[in-house]
Scaffold this motif. Sequence first.
Motif, PDB file in Angstrom:
ATOM      1  N   LEU A 113       0.916  -1.090  -0.079  1.00 38.40           N
ATOM      2  CA  LEU A 113       0.160  -0.188  -0.118  1.00 38.40           C
ATOM      3  C   LEU A 113       0.793   1.217  -0.059  1.00 38.40           C
ATOM      4  O   LEU A 113       1.886   1.295   0.590  1.00 38.40           O
ATOM      5  CB  LEU A 113      -1.032  -0.027   1.208  1.00 38.40           C
ATOM      6  CG  LEU A 113      -1.915  -1.104   1.182  1.00 38.40           C
ATOM      7  CD1 LEU A 113      -2.550  -0.803   2.670  1.00 38.40           C
ATOM      8  CD2 LEU A 113      -3.149  -0.803   0.336  1.00 38.40           C
ATOM      9  N   GLU A 114       0.560   2.271  -0.716  1.00 35.56           N
ATOM     10  CA  GLU A 114       1.284   3.446  -0.698  1.00 35.56           C
ATOM     11  C   GLU A 114       0.265   4.660  -0.832  1.00 35.56           C
ATOM     12  O   GLU A 114      -0.632   4.581  -1.691  1.00 35.56           O
ATOM     13  CB  GLU A 114       2.141   3.360  -2.404  1.00 35.56           C
ATOM     14  CG  GLU A 114       2.933   4.654  -2.570  1.00 35.56           C
ATOM     15  CD  GLU A 114       3.483   5.465  -1.366  1.00 35.56           C
ATOM     16  OE1 GLU A 114       4.440   4.577  -1.051  1.00 35.56           O
ATOM     17  OE2 GLU A 114       3.405   6.561  -1.038  1.00 35.56           O
ATOM     18  N   ILE A 115       0.371   5.728  -0.223  1.00 36.16           N
ATOM     19  CA  ILE A 115      -0.495   6.544   0.057  1.00 36.16           C
ATOM     20  C   ILE A 115      -0.182   7.704  -0.835  1.00 36.16           C
ATOM     21  O   ILE A 115      -1.275   8.446  -1.143  1.00 36.16           O
ATOM     22  CB  ILE A 115      -0.235   7.209   1.566  1.00 36.16           C
ATOM     23  CG1 ILE A 115      -1.772   8.021   1.874  1.00 36.16           C
ATOM     24  CG2 ILE A 115       0.708   8.271   1.591  1.00 36.16           C
ATOM     25  CD1 ILE A 115      -1.730   8.221   3.503  1.00 36.16           C
ATOM     26  N   ILE A 116       0.896   7.903  -1.602  1.00 35.00           N
ATOM     27  CA  ILE A 116       1.124   8.933  -2.696  1.00 35.00           C
ATOM     28  C   ILE A 116       0.756   8.067  -4.108  1.00 35.00           C
ATOM     29  O   ILE A 116       1.600   7.363  -4.558  1.00 35.00           O
ATOM     30  CB  ILE A 116       2.465   9.380  -2.665  1.00 35.00           C
ATOM     31  CG1 ILE A 116       2.426  10.136  -1.286  1.00 35.00           C
ATOM     32  CG2 ILE A 116       2.512  10.403  -3.819  1.00 35.00           C
ATOM     33  CD1 ILE A 116       4.105  10.740  -0.983  1.00 35.00           C
ATOM     34  N   ASP A 141      -4.116   4.365   2.247  1.00 31.68           N
ATOM     35  CA  ASP A 141      -3.555   4.592   3.523  1.00 31.68           C
ATOM     36  C   ASP A 141      -3.386   3.364   4.447  1.00 31.68           C
ATOM     37  O   ASP A 141      -4.492   2.488   4.634  1.00 31.68           O
ATOM     38  CB  ASP A 141      -4.710   5.584   4.371  1.00 31.68           C
ATOM     39  CG  ASP A 141      -3.961   5.953   5.734  1.00 31.68           C
ATOM     40  OD1 ASP A 141      -3.067   5.053   6.257  1.00 31.68           O
ATOM     41  OD2 ASP A 141      -4.474   6.726   6.293  1.00 31.68           O
ATOM     42  N   GLY A 142      -2.086   2.820   4.585  1.00 27.62           N
ATOM     43  CA  GLY A 142      -1.830   1.663   5.408  1.00 27.62           C
ATOM     44  C   GLY A 142      -2.510   1.585   6.606  1.00 27.62           C
ATOM     45  O   GLY A 142      -2.460   0.476   7.014  1.00 27.62           O
ATOM     46  N   HIS A 143      -2.885   2.698   7.142  1.00 30.64           N
ATOM     47  CA  HIS A 143      -3.323   2.330   8.566  1.00 30.64           C
ATOM     48  C   HIS A 143      -4.662   1.374   8.487  1.00 30.64           C
ATOM     49  O   HIS A 143      -4.948   0.974   9.503  1.00 30.64           O
ATOM     50  CB  HIS A 143      -3.924   3.770   9.253  1.00 30.64           C
ATOM     51  CG  HIS A 143      -2.820   4.748   9.415  1.00 30.64           C
ATOM     52  ND1 HIS A 143      -2.217   5.578   8.829  1.00 30.64           N
ATOM     53  CD2 HIS A 143      -2.094   4.643  11.043  1.00 30.64           C
ATOM     54  CE1 HIS A 143      -1.209   5.915   9.513  1.00 30.64           C
ATOM     55  NE2 HIS A 143      -1.122   5.746  10.820  1.00 30.64           N
ATOM     56  N   SER A 144      -5.176   1.264   7.521  1.00 37.06           N
ATOM     57  CA  SER A 144      -6.532   0.496   7.451  1.00 37.06           C
ATOM     58  C   SER A 144      -5.984  -1.032   6.849  1.00 37.06           C
ATOM     59  O   SER A 144      -6.768  -2.105   7.152  1.00 37.06           O
ATOM     60  CB  SER A 144      -7.497   0.976   6.230  1.00 37.06           C
ATOM     61  OG  SER A 144      -7.563   2.016   6.648  1.00 37.06           O
TER      62      SER A 144
HETATM   63  N1  SAH Z   1       9.713   0.621   0.902  1.00 45.48           N
HETATM   64  C1  SAH Z   1       9.983   1.561  -0.016  1.00 45.48           C
HETATM   65  C2  SAH Z   1      10.344   2.759   0.810  1.00 45.48           C
HETATM   66  C3  SAH Z   1       9.615   3.531   1.673  1.00 45.48           C
HETATM   67  S1  SAH Z   1       9.645   5.181   1.943  1.00 45.48           S
HETATM   68  C4  SAH Z   1      11.185   1.171  -1.044  1.00 45.48           C
HETATM   69  O1  SAH Z   1      11.467   0.002  -0.910  1.00 45.48           O
HETATM   70  O2  SAH Z   1      11.323   2.045  -1.803  1.00 45.48           O
HETATM   71  C5  SAH Z   1       7.909   5.274   2.885  1.00 45.48           C
HETATM   72  C6  SAH Z   1       6.789   5.135   1.829  1.00 45.48           C
HETATM   73  O3  SAH Z   1       5.682   5.215   2.595  1.00 45.48           O
HETATM   74  C7  SAH Z   1       6.680   6.544   1.255  1.00 45.48           C
HETATM   75  O4  SAH Z   1       6.701   6.407  -0.241  1.00 45.48           O
HETATM   76  C8  SAH Z   1       5.428   7.107   1.647  1.00 45.48           C
HETATM   77  O5  SAH Z   1       4.737   7.989   0.852  1.00 45.48           O
HETATM   78  C9  SAH Z   1       4.693   5.954   2.120  1.00 45.48           C
HETATM   79  N2  SAH Z   1       3.656   6.181   3.328  1.00 45.48           N
HETATM   80  C10 SAH Z   1       3.642   7.112   4.211  1.00 45.48           C
HETATM   81  N3  SAH Z   1       2.663   7.069   5.057  1.00 45.48           N
HETATM   82  C11 SAH Z   1       2.009   6.069   4.369  1.00 45.48           C
HETATM   83  C12 SAH Z   1       0.340   5.179   4.704  1.00 45.48           C
HETATM   84  N4  SAH Z   1       0.018   5.828   5.806  1.00 45.48           N
HETATM   85  N5  SAH Z   1       0.027   4.499   3.757  1.00 45.48           N
HETATM   86  C13 SAH Z   1       0.768   3.929   2.787  1.00 45.48           C
HETATM   87  N6  SAH Z   1       2.031   4.457   2.446  1.00 45.48           N
HETATM   88  C14 SAH Z   1       2.615   5.502   3.192  1.00 45.48           C
END
Ligand code: SAH
Length: 226
Positions: A113-116, A141-144
């Motif tokens: 999961l990626e939030i952006i 959002d990874g919180h879920s």
């Molecule tokens: N695992 C990645 C590096 C992670 S950097 C790699 O191998 O390249 C951390 C990432 O977490 C960022 O891209 C950021 O956007 C994401 N992130 C931050 N909060 C988040 C959330 N609540 N849910 C999902 N992704 C999140």
Amino acid sequence: MRATKVRNMLHTIEREARLTAPLTGRSAFDPRVMDAMKQVPRDAFVLPDLLDQAFENGPLPIGMGQTISQPYIVALMTDLLEPEPTHTILEIGTGSGYQAAILAQLVQQIYTLEIIPVLAAQAADLLLRLGYDNVEVRTGDGHSGCPEHAPFDGIIITAATTHLPPKLIEQLKPGGRLVAPIGLPDLSQELVLVEKDQTGKLHTSDILGVAFVPMTGGPDKRRQPT
Ligand code: SAH
């Protein structure tokens, strides 16, 4: 030249593993983990102008204020998960997709999961191009967590959080392992291993100090990126 850089990266990881053994309790990582570190082309996951640093043991910017973690930390977190070929793993924080690719070499299925949204789209594209058909990238959002595919054998959070999201703990199988950096953003955090035993009881161990970008979103949306 490239092969030499990859070999040097592996040697550096092995050396750091030995040096940090008093903290981590592991002086060497599983050969399968080291093989995944050898196979996954880290140079495909870094920005083109940083290609010459792709195999150095440091974090690198990936755009949108985020970073790809240093190879030693990726190897350590992967090793702490103790991945098995039958496992299904949830990753929070896809970023570049590199950590997901490492896990994809080792287990049956990854949900990440990626939030952006733009990072999620880029990572999904790249992983597909590289042939990783066992990784599903989702924007969110990874919180879920990912309740429709829970429970998971392992959960890896690659962004720093002040507390473990309760839904992620719920979505961990009995016998499962969760690895996450816990602590305040902008300060060093503690890499933590949480083991859920067969009765559902949690056992937490501090592994070592790390520095991750913050986990955004969550019930308090004020830190959500715009
Ligand atoms: N695992 C990645 C590096 C992670 S950097 C790699 O191998 O390249 C951390 C990432 O977490 C960022 O891209 C950021 O956007 C994401 N992130 C931050 N909060 C988040 C959330 N609540 N849910 C999902 N992704 C999140």
